[in-house]
Design a protein around this motif. Structure first.
Motif, PDB file in Angstrom:
ATOM      1  N   SER A  75       0.732  -1.308  -0.033  1.00  6.98           N
ATOM      2  CA  SER A  75      -0.060   0.005  -0.047  1.00  6.98           C
ATOM      3  C   SER A  75       0.819   1.166  -0.079  1.00  6.98           C
ATOM      4  O   SER A  75       0.385   2.308  -0.540  1.00  6.98           O
ATOM      5  CB  SER A  75      -0.941   0.095   1.207  1.00  6.98           C
ATOM      6  OG  SER A  75      -0.301   0.367   2.426  1.00  6.98           O
ATOM      7  N   PRO A  79      -0.723   2.776  -3.714  1.00  2.85           N
ATOM      8  CA  PRO A  79      -1.927   3.299  -2.692  1.00  2.85           C
ATOM      9  C   PRO A  79      -3.239   2.965  -3.537  1.00  2.85           C
ATOM     10  O   PRO A  79      -4.211   2.660  -2.577  1.00  2.85           O
ATOM     11  CB  PRO A  79      -1.829   4.422  -2.357  1.00  2.85           C
ATOM     12  CG  PRO A  79      -0.784   5.046  -3.406  1.00  2.85           C
ATOM     13  CD  PRO A  79       0.158   3.921  -3.902  1.00  2.85           C
ATOM     14  N   ASN A  80      -3.448   2.737  -4.655  1.00  2.00           N
ATOM     15  CA  ASN A  80      -4.780   2.403  -5.372  1.00  2.00           C
ATOM     16  C   ASN A  80      -4.784   1.123  -5.877  1.00  2.00           C
ATOM     17  O   ASN A  80      -5.909   0.601  -6.470  1.00  2.00           O
ATOM     18  CB  ASN A  80      -4.680   3.419  -6.662  1.00  2.00           C
ATOM     19  CG  ASN A  80      -4.699   4.651  -6.438  1.00  2.00           C
ATOM     20  OD1 ASN A  80      -5.466   5.257  -5.597  1.00  2.00           O
ATOM     21  ND2 ASN A  80      -3.721   5.326  -6.963  1.00  2.00           N
ATOM     22  N   THR A  98      -5.390  -0.409   2.254  1.00  2.00           N
ATOM     23  CA  THR A  98      -5.551   0.748   2.921  1.00  2.00           C
ATOM     24  C   THR A  98      -4.117   0.977   3.685  1.00  2.00           C
ATOM     25  O   THR A  98      -3.232   0.067   3.962  1.00  2.00           O
ATOM     26  CB  THR A  98      -6.486   0.504   4.155  1.00  2.00           C
ATOM     27  OG1 THR A  98      -6.395  -0.588   4.541  1.00  2.00           O
ATOM     28  CG2 THR A  98      -7.835   0.223   3.539  1.00  2.00           C
ATOM     29  N   ARG A  99      -3.833   2.012   3.946  1.00  2.02           N
ATOM     30  CA  ARG A  99      -2.548   2.318   4.380  1.00  2.02           C
ATOM     31  C   ARG A  99      -2.665   2.037   5.701  1.00  2.02           C
ATOM     32  O   ARG A  99      -3.330   2.487   6.346  1.00  2.02           O
ATOM     33  CB  ARG A  99      -2.105   3.753   4.280  1.00  2.02           C
ATOM     34  CG  ARG A  99      -1.758   4.079   2.798  1.00  2.02           C
ATOM     35  CD  ARG A  99      -1.431   5.610   2.422  1.00  2.02           C
ATOM     36  NE  ARG A  99      -0.424   6.454   3.106  1.00  2.02           N
ATOM     37  CZ  ARG A  99       0.976   6.169   2.525  1.00  2.02           C
ATOM     38  NH1 ARG A  99       0.984   5.668   1.413  1.00  2.02           N
ATOM     39  NH2 ARG A  99       1.835   6.952   3.062  1.00  2.02           N
TER      40      ARG A  99
END
Ligand SMILES: [Zn+2]
Length: 153
Positions: A75, A79-80, A98-99
């Motif tokens: 992530s 991130p996407n 998710t971060r």
């Protein structure tokens, strides 16, 4: 089935990581410890046109599901990304990454004097910031080329 589903479900069992930030596919493989020497069956698509991202990378791995730790580090550089679990050619699960607040174990601290890089058996731990990660122990911040700090197991 939509076109996208067709494209990602061409493996029999395993994981398709879709919507990877363009150019990050090889770093994703590094995070997963895949270097081609263990006979893993892996397909990589780079700079595939994407409505959402413009260009994206995509990685398909047969017979492999990812650990939460691996997804957490992933992530940070993608991130996407979406993680599709495939069984018998069907996408059975689809998750966005998710971060996390912290990542443990996978990254190594660049500070040679950090307790986690000494011989002490201390697992590395980083707090996730908006623009990088910070070692929980020595507070060194890593902003760029996070993938180059991945522990080579
Ligand atoms: Zn440190």
């Amino acid at each position: 089935m939509t076109d996208t589903e067709l494209r990602v479900s061409k493996i029999e069992n395993g994981t398709v990581i879709d919507h990877i930030t363009g150019g990050q596919a090889l770093n994703v493989l590094t995070i997963l410890g895949i270097d081609g020497t263990s006979g893993e069956e892996v397909s990589v698509g780079m700079n595939v046109p994407s409505e959402r991202l413009g260009r994206k990378d995509i990685v398909k791995i047969e017979e492999r599901e990812l650990s939460q730790n691996e997804v957490d580090v992933l992530s940070l550089i993608a991130p996407n990304a979406t993680i599709n679990i495939v069984r018998a050619f069907e996408v059975v699960e689809k998750n966005d990454v998710t971060r996390p607040e912290t990542v443990r174990g996978i990254l190594s601290c660049p500070n040679a004097n950090c307790i986690t890089t000494k011989n002490e058996p201390v697992e590395s731990r980083f707090d996730v910031l908006d623009d990088g990660v910070r070692c929980t122990y020595c507070e060194m911040i890593v902003r760029e080329s996070i993938a180059s700090h991945i522990n080579s197991a």
